[in-house]
Design a protein around this motif. Sequence first.
Motif, PDB file in Angstrom:
ATOM      1  N   VAL A  27       0.840  -1.198   0.000  1.00  0.00           N
ATOM      2  CA  VAL A  27       0.000   0.000   0.000  1.00  0.00           C
ATOM      3  C   VAL A  27       0.877   1.250   0.000  1.00  0.00           C
ATOM      4  N   ASP A  28       1.967   1.234   0.760  1.00  0.00           N
ATOM      5  CA  ASP A  28       2.872   2.380   0.753  1.00  0.00           C
ATOM      6  C   ASP A  28       3.444   2.604  -0.642  1.00  0.00           C
ATOM      7  N   TRP A  29       3.800   1.516  -1.343  1.00  0.00           N
ATOM      8  CA  TRP A  29       4.302   1.627  -2.709  1.00  0.00           C
ATOM      9  C   TRP A  29       3.223   2.227  -3.614  1.00  0.00           C
ATOM     10  N   LEU A  30       1.993   1.744  -3.458  1.00  0.00           N
ATOM     11  CA  LEU A  30       0.891   2.243  -4.276  1.00  0.00           C
ATOM     12  C   LEU A  30       0.649   3.721  -4.022  1.00  0.00           C
ATOM     13  N   LEU A  31       0.664   4.128  -2.759  1.00  0.00           N
ATOM     14  CA  LEU A  31       0.464   5.539  -2.438  1.00  0.00           C
ATOM     15  C   LEU A  31       1.587   6.398  -3.017  1.00  0.00           C
ATOM     16  N   GLU A  32       2.806   5.900  -2.997  1.00  0.00           N
ATOM     17  CA  GLU A  32       3.922   6.651  -3.582  1.00  0.00           C
ATOM     18  C   GLU A  32       3.746   6.802  -5.093  1.00  0.00           C
ATOM     19  N   GLN A  33       3.291   5.729  -5.756  1.00  0.00           N
ATOM     20  CA  GLN A  33       3.045   5.807  -7.198  1.00  0.00           C
ATOM     21  C   GLN A  33       1.938   6.814  -7.506  1.00  0.00           C
ATOM     22  N   LEU A  34       0.889   6.805  -6.706  1.00  0.00           N
ATOM     23  CA  LEU A  34      -0.209   7.751  -6.889  1.00  0.00           C
ATOM     24  C   LEU A  34       0.270   9.178  -6.670  1.00  0.00           C
ATOM     25  N   ALA A  35       1.068   9.380  -5.639  1.00  0.00           N
ATOM     26  CA  ALA A  35       1.601  10.718  -5.372  1.00  0.00           C
ATOM     27  C   ALA A  35       2.481  11.195  -6.523  1.00  0.00           C
ATOM     28  N   GLN A  36       3.292  10.310  -7.080  1.00  0.00           N
ATOM     29  CA  GLN A  36       4.151  10.672  -8.204  1.00  0.00           C
ATOM     30  C   GLN A  36       3.312  11.040  -9.429  1.00  0.00           C
ATOM     31  N   THR A  37       2.253  10.289  -9.667  1.00  0.00           N
ATOM     32  CA  THR A  37       1.360  10.583 -10.793  1.00  0.00           C
ATOM     33  C   THR A  37       0.709  11.947 -10.629  1.00  0.00           C
ATOM     34  N   ILE A  38       0.278  12.253  -9.422  1.00  0.00           N
ATOM     35  CA  ILE A  38      -0.343  13.561  -9.174  1.00  0.00           C
ATOM     36  C   ILE A  38       0.690  14.667  -9.361  1.00  0.00           C
ATOM     37  N   GLU A  39       1.916  14.458  -8.883  1.00  0.00           N
ATOM     38  CA  GLU A  39       2.970  15.465  -9.082  1.00  0.00           C
ATOM     39  C   GLU A  39       3.233  15.698 -10.560  1.00  0.00           C
ATOM     40  N   ASP A  40       3.326  14.625 -11.342  1.00  0.00           N
ATOM     41  CA  ASP A  40       3.546  14.750 -12.785  1.00  0.00           C
ATOM     42  C   ASP A  40       2.406  15.519 -13.439  1.00  0.00           C
ATOM     43  N   ARG A  41       1.187  15.215 -13.050  1.00  0.00           N
ATOM     44  CA  ARG A  41       0.027  15.900 -13.608  1.00  0.00           C
ATOM     45  C   ARG A  41       0.066  17.383 -13.272  1.00  0.00           C
ATOM     46  N   ASP A  42       0.398  17.708 -12.009  1.00  0.00           N
ATOM     47  CA  ASP A  42       0.463  19.108 -11.610  1.00  0.00           C
ATOM     48  C   ASP A  42       1.549  19.860 -12.373  1.00  0.00           C
ATOM     49  N   GLU A  43       2.687  19.204 -12.630  1.00  0.00           N
ATOM     50  CA  GLU A  43       3.756  19.844 -13.407  1.00  0.00           C
ATOM     51  C   GLU A  43       3.314  20.096 -14.844  1.00  0.00           C
ATOM     52  N   GLN A  44       2.612  19.131 -15.441  1.00  0.00           N
ATOM     53  CA  GLN A  44       2.114  19.311 -16.807  1.00  0.00           C
ATOM     54  C   GLN A  44       1.096  20.442 -16.871  1.00  0.00           C
ATOM     55  N   ILE A  45       0.218  20.513 -15.899  1.00  0.00           N
ATOM     56  CA  ILE A  45      -0.784  21.581 -15.873  1.00  0.00           C
ATOM     57  C   ILE A  45      -0.092  22.934 -15.734  1.00  0.00           C
ATOM     58  N   ALA A  46       0.901  23.025 -14.841  1.00  0.00           N
ATOM     59  CA  ALA A  46       1.625  24.283 -14.658  1.00  0.00           C
ATOM     60  C   ALA A  46       2.347  24.692 -15.940  1.00  0.00           C
ATOM     61  N   ALA A  47       2.950  23.729 -16.639  1.00  0.00           N
ATOM     62  CA  ALA A  47       3.644  24.040 -17.893  1.00  0.00           C
ATOM     63  C   ALA A  47       2.662  24.523 -18.956  1.00  0.00           C
ATOM     64  N   LEU A  48       1.519  23.879 -19.055  1.00  0.00           N
ATOM     65  CA  LEU A  48       0.517  24.303 -20.038  1.00  0.00           C
ATOM     66  C   LEU A  48      -0.041  25.683 -19.713  1.00  0.00           C
ATOM     67  N   ARG A  49      -0.258  25.955 -18.429  1.00  0.00           N
ATOM     68  CA  ARG A  49      -0.748  27.280 -18.042  1.00  0.00           C
ATOM     69  C   ARG A  49       0.286  28.348 -18.355  1.00  0.00           C
ATOM     70  N   ALA A  50       1.571  28.027 -18.169  1.00  0.00           N
ATOM     71  CA  ALA A  50       2.626  28.988 -18.488  1.00  0.00           C
ATOM     72  C   ALA A  50       2.675  29.254 -19.987  1.00  0.00           C
TER      73      ALA A  50
END
Length: 125
Positions: free
Chosen positions: A72-95
Motif C-alpha cells: 500500500v505504501d508503494w501504491l500511495l507513492e506511485q499515486l503521489a508521483q502521478t499527481i505530481e507529474d500531472r500538476d507539473e504538466q498543468i503548470a507548464a501548459l498554463r505557463a
Amino acid sequence: MLSFLVVVLSVLVVGGLLFLGGSLLLGRGESEPPADLDRSPVELPDDRPVTADDVRGLRISVTVRGYRMTEVDWLLEQLAQTIEDRDEQIAALRARVADAGPAPRQEARPADGTPPCGKGAHADA
C-alpha cells in the motif's frame, strides 16, 4: 504449604492458557466500531485539489487481517508521483497559455464572404 502453591500456580497457568487460547480462537475485540460503508476514515481536503503531499500523508489503519503495508505504501507513492507529474504538466501548459497572450480577435464577416460595411474595395466604383 508447598502443595498449595503448586495448586495455585497450576490453576493460574491453566487459566492463562485457556484465556490465551480463547483469545486466539475468538479473535481480538474491536477497539473502534466498524466504519460506515459510505465514509472513509481517511480524510482528504474538500476545499482544494488533492496534492501529492496529501496522498503521501495518508495513513491507513492496520489490523491483524489487514493489508501488506509495503504494497500500500508503494501504491500511495506511485499515486503521489502521478499527481505530481500531472500538476507539473498543468503548470507548464498554463505557463504556455500565459506566454502566448490573448488570441487575436478576428473580424466577423457576413456569410456571403463580402467585407463588412465601410471596409475594403467596392465593386460599384
